[in-house]
Design a protein around this motif. Structure first.
Motif, PDB file in Angstrom:
ATOM      1  N   UNK A   1       0.850  -1.204   0.000  1.00  0.00           N
ATOM      2  CA  UNK A   1       0.000   0.000   0.000  1.00  0.00           C
ATOM      3  C   UNK A   1       0.883   1.250   0.000  1.00  0.00           C
ATOM      4  N   UNK A   2       1.894   1.272   0.867  1.00  0.00           N
ATOM      5  CA  UNK A   2       2.813   2.422   0.934  1.00  0.00           C
ATOM      6  C   UNK A   2       3.567   2.589  -0.382  1.00  0.00           C
ATOM      7  N   UNK A   3       3.995   1.463  -0.953  1.00  0.00           N
ATOM      8  CA  UNK A   3       4.742   1.494  -2.220  1.00  0.00           C
ATOM      9  C   UNK A   3       3.874   2.073  -3.342  1.00  0.00           C
ATOM     10  N   UNK A   4       2.601   1.716  -3.372  1.00  0.00           N
ATOM     11  CA  UNK A   4       1.716   2.180  -4.439  1.00  0.00           C
ATOM     12  C   UNK A   4       1.527   3.688  -4.418  1.00  0.00           C
ATOM     13  N   UNK A   5       1.457   4.268  -3.224  1.00  0.00           N
ATOM     14  CA  UNK A   5       1.226   5.719  -3.134  1.00  0.00           C
ATOM     15  C   UNK A   5       2.539   6.486  -2.962  1.00  0.00           C
ATOM     16  N   UNK A   6       3.681   5.764  -3.161  1.00  0.00           N
ATOM     17  CA  UNK A   6       5.024   6.370  -3.109  1.00  0.00           C
ATOM     18  C   UNK A   6       5.314   7.057  -1.774  1.00  0.00           C
ATOM     19  N   UNK A   7       4.975   6.363  -0.692  1.00  0.00           N
ATOM     20  CA  UNK A   7       5.252   6.854   0.656  1.00  0.00           C
ATOM     21  C   UNK A   7       6.029   5.796   1.437  1.00  0.00           C
ATOM     22  N   UNK A   8       6.919   6.240   2.350  1.00  0.00           N
ATOM     23  CA  UNK A   8       7.672   5.288   3.171  1.00  0.00           C
ATOM     24  C   UNK A   8       6.761   4.606   4.189  1.00  0.00           C
ATOM     25  N   UNK A   9       5.800   5.353   4.711  1.00  0.00           N
ATOM     26  CA  UNK A   9       4.795   4.795   5.621  1.00  0.00           C
ATOM     27  C   UNK A   9       3.439   5.396   5.266  1.00  0.00           C
ATOM     28  N   UNK A  10       2.387   4.746   5.699  1.00  0.00           N
ATOM     29  CA  UNK A  10       1.044   5.202   5.331  1.00  0.00           C
ATOM     30  C   UNK A  10       0.681   6.511   6.034  1.00  0.00           C
ATOM     31  N   UNK A  11       0.194   7.511   5.302  1.00  0.00           N
ATOM     32  CA  UNK A  11      -0.334   8.726   5.937  1.00  0.00           C
ATOM     33  C   UNK A  11      -1.509   8.371   6.842  1.00  0.00           C
ATOM     34  N   UNK A  12      -1.857   9.266   7.747  1.00  0.00           N
ATOM     35  CA  UNK A  12      -2.875   8.966   8.768  1.00  0.00           C
ATOM     36  C   UNK A  12      -4.222   8.570   8.174  1.00  0.00           C
ATOM     37  N   UNK A  13      -4.641   9.206   7.063  1.00  0.00           N
ATOM     38  CA  UNK A  13      -5.937   8.863   6.468  1.00  0.00           C
ATOM     39  C   UNK A  13      -5.897   7.463   5.847  1.00  0.00           C
ATOM     40  N   UNK A  14      -4.827   7.177   5.114  1.00  0.00           N
ATOM     41  CA  UNK A  14      -4.683   5.846   4.520  1.00  0.00           C
ATOM     42  C   UNK A  14      -4.556   4.779   5.614  1.00  0.00           C
ATOM     43  N   UNK A  15      -3.839   5.116   6.677  1.00  0.00           N
ATOM     44  CA  UNK A  15      -3.629   4.142   7.752  1.00  0.00           C
ATOM     45  C   UNK A  15      -4.945   3.808   8.462  1.00  0.00           C
ATOM     46  N   UNK A  16      -5.820   4.796   8.602  1.00  0.00           N
ATOM     47  CA  UNK A  16      -7.116   4.554   9.237  1.00  0.00           C
ATOM     48  C   UNK A  16      -7.971   3.614   8.384  1.00  0.00           C
TER      49      UNK A  16
END
Length: 542
Positions: A192-207
């Motif tokens: 999921x993090x790789x798909x949105x080009x982030x090292x970790x999930x942002x708070x909205x995605x993580x929720x």
């Protein structure tokens, strides 16, 4: 321009009953869109419990030599252990979200799917190999998308192409056991993090991620009324549902959040947690899996296997000249006969690395070659199945996406036809019982089942012929909405609307198969349907 033209595809209202009120998106769609696109709002959003139900599918399965006394394939087998009859069926668990939650999942599915397609386009071969849960256009400038019929035909055509010069080829099929319910959360989070080009999930995605992996749910059956006479669950409380519709103006099992919470506090409704578990290397139970039925589930399943798909493209397709297609958890690989063992080993190792389990009973190996089939020594392309004990079964079909392919012909899967006939007979049984009850009340009434009543349900055409022009006309659908009436109560107002979706049915599906494959074999398979209908009518009326 119609005011609905600007509504995004993910912003769709649902018609089913749930724990929270149904939504009237209509003219307020911009407010819904604005709120759901607000990252801060989503990061603090509290999701409702999902609603869980089971779909029971009868299976025409082969008997297990160890467990069963019976032999061959059947819908029932006698168990060796207790000499009792066991029905063969598959239980498919479904969890679906409340109305507003479904919109949130739909929006984040849209974001992830866009990112996923961007990643696929970096390896053009991947775009054509992953066929499930994507709209793949028939032609570049066409709005029509490919269906499972097209995807199956592409695989069968590839087999024919590779055997056109009298060469033998191998086809390997794999199936992942309990795919959705076995996804590893750590791998899913990384993908999921790789798909949105982030090292970790942002708070909205993580929720949203947490709500998909650490979900709670209620049983749909727990919402049914308890019959005091026999202690069994009957239907829903229709009086309460009608009262909510009439007074509140929405469809829901509960009048308010307070009503819902009171049911939980009073023990009338039990809330469960994610039931999917797997033993890890330390023999500890590990929570795994995502619910099947959410608007985001299909997208998560695709991104989970991104590295798996990429590895097969780079190592088998590009280096070994293999052919690869994956439709959800149905995997097919076409390779040279001498590479069966190495190809099979490579795919099975990749599946293990993805921390999901392969279904050994559905892993099959076929060889397609042109062999003699009559006394005139004429040759035709024929499927030969390689059984687990090394023996060979000639004419055993490759089953893929609801079709049976024997090399020289393609037919609809026999179990699908059986399901169609069972539904027809089930309709006739209900109509027969209704006719018998009618005669008890009105003795002079005819004991009959009208064929049109059966045809309307399963043989209705996709389009009707316009009597004035003689052209095919799209059928109208009936749409019902709750509107405030003169008495200050809400009532259902029905109106006919032009639908963008086709009123499809099984006969329509068979006709499309015939058109796409350019053969009449599919309609020939259904040649006995009238005989089956008349036999069932005679049996259940008499």
């Amino acid at each position: 321009m119609n005011r609905y033209d600007e509504i995004p595809d993910w912003l769709k209202s649902k018609g089913y009953l749930h724990l929270s009120p149904s939504l009237k998106i209509g003219e307020n769609w911009r407010a819904f869109k604005r709120q759901i696109e607000n990252k801060e709002f989503v990061s603090k959003f509290a999701f409702y419990p999902l609603m869980h139900t089971l779909i029971k599918e009868r299976k025409y399965k082969k008997a297990d030599e160890v467990k069963h006394m019976t032999l061959g394939r059947a819908h029932k087998h006698i168990a060796v252990k207790n000499n009792k009859t066991e029905q063969t069926y598959k239980l498919r668990p479904l969890h679906y979200a409340s109305h507003y939650d479904a919109l949130v999942y739909g929006f984040y599915a849209h974001i992830l799917n866009e990112k996923y397609l961007e990643k696929l386009s970096l390896l053009p071969e991947l775009l054509s190999c992953i066929t499930a849960y994507r709209k793949i256009k028939l032609e570049e400038n066409s709005d029509k998308g490919k269906s499972t019929i097209h995807f199956a035909k592409e695989v069968f055509d590839e087999i024919k192409r590779r055997t056109s010069n009298d060469k033998k080829i191998a086809v390997l099929t794999f199936d992942i056991k309990g795919f959705f319910s076995s996804l590893d959360h750590k791998i899913l989070k990384q993908k999921w993090s790789f798909m949105i080009d982030e090292k970790s999930l942002p708070s909205d995605h993580y929720n949203v991620f947490k709500s998909c992996t650490n979900f709670s749910y209620v049983l749909k059956d727990d919402l049914r009324k308890l019959n005091n006479k026999n202690g069994r669950k009957s239907g829903f409380d229709e009086r309460k549902l009608a009262k909510i519709r009439r007074e509140k103006g929405f469809k829901c099992f509960f009048e308010s959040n307070e009503d819902f919470r009171n049911h939980i506090k009073q023990g009338k409704l039990r809330v469960f947690k994610n039931p999917f578990r797997r033993q890890d290397s330390d023999n500890k139970k590990q929570i795994v899996g995502i619910p099947q039925g959410l608007p985001i589930s299909a997208t998560l399943a695709n991104i989970y296997l991104y590295d798996f798909d990429k590895a097969i493209i780079e190592n088998l397709v590009e280096k070994e000249n293999a052919y690869y297609r994956r439709y959800s958890d149905d995997i097919v690989v076409i390779c040279d006969v001498e590479k069966i063992s190495s190809t099979k080993q490579f795919v099975e190792n990749l599946i293990k690395e993805s921390k999901v389990e392969i279904s050994t009973s559905k892993t099959e190996t076929f060889i397609f070659e042109n062999i003699e089939f009559n006394d005139l020594k004429e040759r035709r392309l024929t499927s030969i199945k390689i059984n687990n004990d090394g023996s060979k079964s000639t004419d055993s079909p490759l089953i893929y996406l609801g079709f049976e392919f024997r090399g020289y012909n393609v037919l609809i899967k026999s179990t699908n036809l059986a399901k169609y006939y069972r539904r027809l007979i089930s309709i006739i049984k209900r109509r027969a019982n209704r006719a018998k009850k009618g005669i008890n009340k009105y003795p002079f009434q005819k004991k009959a089942i009208f064929l049109n009543q059966v045809k309307k349900l399963y043989n209705r055409p996709l389009r009707e012929i316009d009597s004035e022009t003689g052209e095919l006309k799209q059928k109208l659908r009936t749409k019902s909405v709750l509107e405030l009436n003169e008495r200050g109560e809400y009532s259902m107002i029905s109106s006919e609307v032009q639908s963008q979706r086709k009123n499809s049915n099984y006969m329509g599906y068979v006709r499309r198969c015939s058109e796409i494959f350019e053969t009449e074999d599919f309609e020939h398979q259904l040649r006995k349907r009238k005989h089956i209908v008349f036999t069932a009518i005679y049996k259940h009326l008499k």
